[in-house]
Design a protein around this motif. Structure first.
Motif, PDB file in Angstrom:
ATOM      1  N   SER A  68      53.109  46.372  37.587  1.00 64.29           N
ATOM      2  CA  SER A  68      52.702  45.099  36.978  1.00 64.29           C
ATOM      3  C   SER A  68      52.475  44.018  38.029  1.00 64.29           C
ATOM      4  N   SER A 103      44.471  36.862  37.506  1.00 66.27           N
ATOM      5  CA  SER A 103      45.560  36.705  36.541  1.00 66.27           C
ATOM      6  C   SER A 103      45.827  38.023  35.838  1.00 66.27           C
ATOM      7  N   ALA A 104      47.068  38.203  35.409  1.00 64.58           N
ATOM      8  CA  ALA A 104      47.473  39.377  34.643  1.00 64.58           C
ATOM      9  C   ALA A 104      48.597  38.953  33.713  1.00 64.58           C
ATOM     10  N   HIS A 105      48.347  39.079  32.410  1.00 64.01           N
ATOM     11  CA  HIS A 105      49.353  38.662  31.433  1.00 64.01           C
ATOM     12  C   HIS A 105      49.225  39.498  30.170  1.00 64.01           C
ATOM     13  N   ASP A 106      50.308  40.104  29.768  1.00 67.56           N
ATOM     14  CA  ASP A 106      50.330  40.926  28.560  1.00 67.56           C
ATOM     15  C   ASP A 106      49.152  41.909  28.553  1.00 67.56           C
ATOM     16  N   TRP A 129      45.913  41.579  29.318  1.00 67.79           N
ATOM     17  CA  TRP A 129      44.676  41.348  30.053  1.00 67.79           C
ATOM     18  C   TRP A 129      44.864  41.198  31.564  1.00 67.79           C
ATOM     19  N   HIS A 136      50.171  47.521  30.445  1.00 68.17           N
ATOM     20  CA  HIS A 136      50.756  47.019  29.199  1.00 68.17           C
ATOM     21  C   HIS A 136      50.805  48.101  28.121  1.00 68.17           C
ATOM     22  N   CYS A 183      37.524  39.569  31.689  1.00 65.29           N
ATOM     23  CA  CYS A 183      38.855  40.035  31.321  1.00 65.29           C
ATOM     24  C   CYS A 183      38.800  41.509  30.940  1.00 65.29           C
ATOM     25  N   ARG A 206      44.489  45.541  30.162  1.00 60.38           N
ATOM     26  CA  ARG A 206      45.503  45.786  31.191  1.00 60.38           C
ATOM     27  C   ARG A 206      46.292  47.047  30.832  1.00 60.38           C
TER      28      ARG A 206
END
Length: 285
Positions: A143, A184-187, A189, A258, A252, A255
């Motif tokens: 991650s 960026s990387a979150h949940d 995406w 996740h 985007c 990801r």
């Protein structure tokens, strides 16, 4: 396909990513690569991609699955492969017509951005027979994606960051690869920005129409691992007049770190949620 927030693409059932869009000051020959560069690339019918991740399984963005028609086969390494079934993630949501109508009327698509960001745009394709002539691509499970340089691969529409590309296609062209830095990387995406020179990478690029479900790869030692799948793009200004693929736009990607648990449970046959969302052809809605 990548789901761009442009009126022209919204009119086309919210179709989503492209082949690689390149720098305006670098010759296209620097981006073109032979099929042997990435034989695990899956060509969906007409446009869109996926990636072979196990001998009998491919992964793609859920919105690339044809609506209202059977997904009977896909192409891998130039060979047609029969499809046994498709497993859509239970959290995938189809873009409502009301949001499309709102964007068409106002030129503003923030509600669409919010909606797409809340959807699980991922699906697995089980092939009828195991693929023996192509090595599957391993998944990236860490991650720590932000700041890493990603490789993107596709054969959809193309153009340059200075002018963008035509929204009218063609959305399947020559195979290209480019690079970009994950911002960026979150949940769900992973996202990156298509930077203009002089801050751009030497072979900076972005995906566009025709490359939804295509690979975003991160390097680990000597191997490129599959970290994301092309999904949607954010643009500035009036979506009715904006041109896809220009500098400054944010892409985007699904990801995959996740979704590792979901992917592994479906492939191993242990996912009840996956079984309940299995479909064939016109039942994939």
């Amino acid at each position: 396909m990548i789901r761009f927030f442009f009126l022209m693409l919204l009119l086309a059932a919210a179709s989503t990513a492209d082949a690689v869009v390149i720098r305006h000051d670098v010759d296209d020959s620097g981006y073109r690569v032979p099929a042997s560069e990435f034989p695990a690339l899956v060509d969906m019918p007409g446009e869109g991609h996926g990636v072979l991740i196990a001998p009998q399984w491919a992964i793609t963005a859920a919105h690339t699955i044809p609506r209202g028609s059977d997904l009977r086969n896909v192409m891998i390494n130039g060979v047609s492969r029969d499809v046994e079934r498709v497993v859509m993630h239970a959290g995938y949501k189809t873009l409502p017509q009301a949001l499309i109508d709102q964007a068409m009327a106002s030129g503003e698509a923030m509600l669409i951005v919010v909606f797409l960001a809340s959807s699980d745009d991922i699906a697995l394709i089980k092939l009828t027979h195991a693929v023996t002539d192509v090595a599957p691509v391993q998944l990236y499970k860490d991650s720590n994606e932000p700041g890493q340089i990603a490789k993107i691969v596709g054969k959809g529409a193309t153009g340059t960051g200075a002018t963008g590309h035509s929204s009218n296609g063609p959305n399947r062209t020559a195979l290209r690869r480019a690079f970009n830095t994950i911002t960026s990387a979150h949940d769900r995406w992973l996202c990156y920005v298509f930077d203009a020179p002089p801050t751009a990478l030497p072979l900076e690029g972005t995906l566009g129409n025709g490359d939804s479900g295509g690979p975003l790869l991160l390097q680990s030692d000597d191997h490129w691992l599959l970290a994301g799948l092309g999904s949607w793009k954010v643009v500035q200004g009036d979506v009715r007049t904006a041109r896809p693929g220009r500098y400054g736009q944010t892409s985007c990607n699904v990801r995959l770190s996740h979704y590792i648990g979901w992917i592994e449970s479906v492939i191993s046959g242990q996912s009840q949620a996956g079984a309940n969302n299995s479909c064939m052809g016109s039942t994939c809605k």
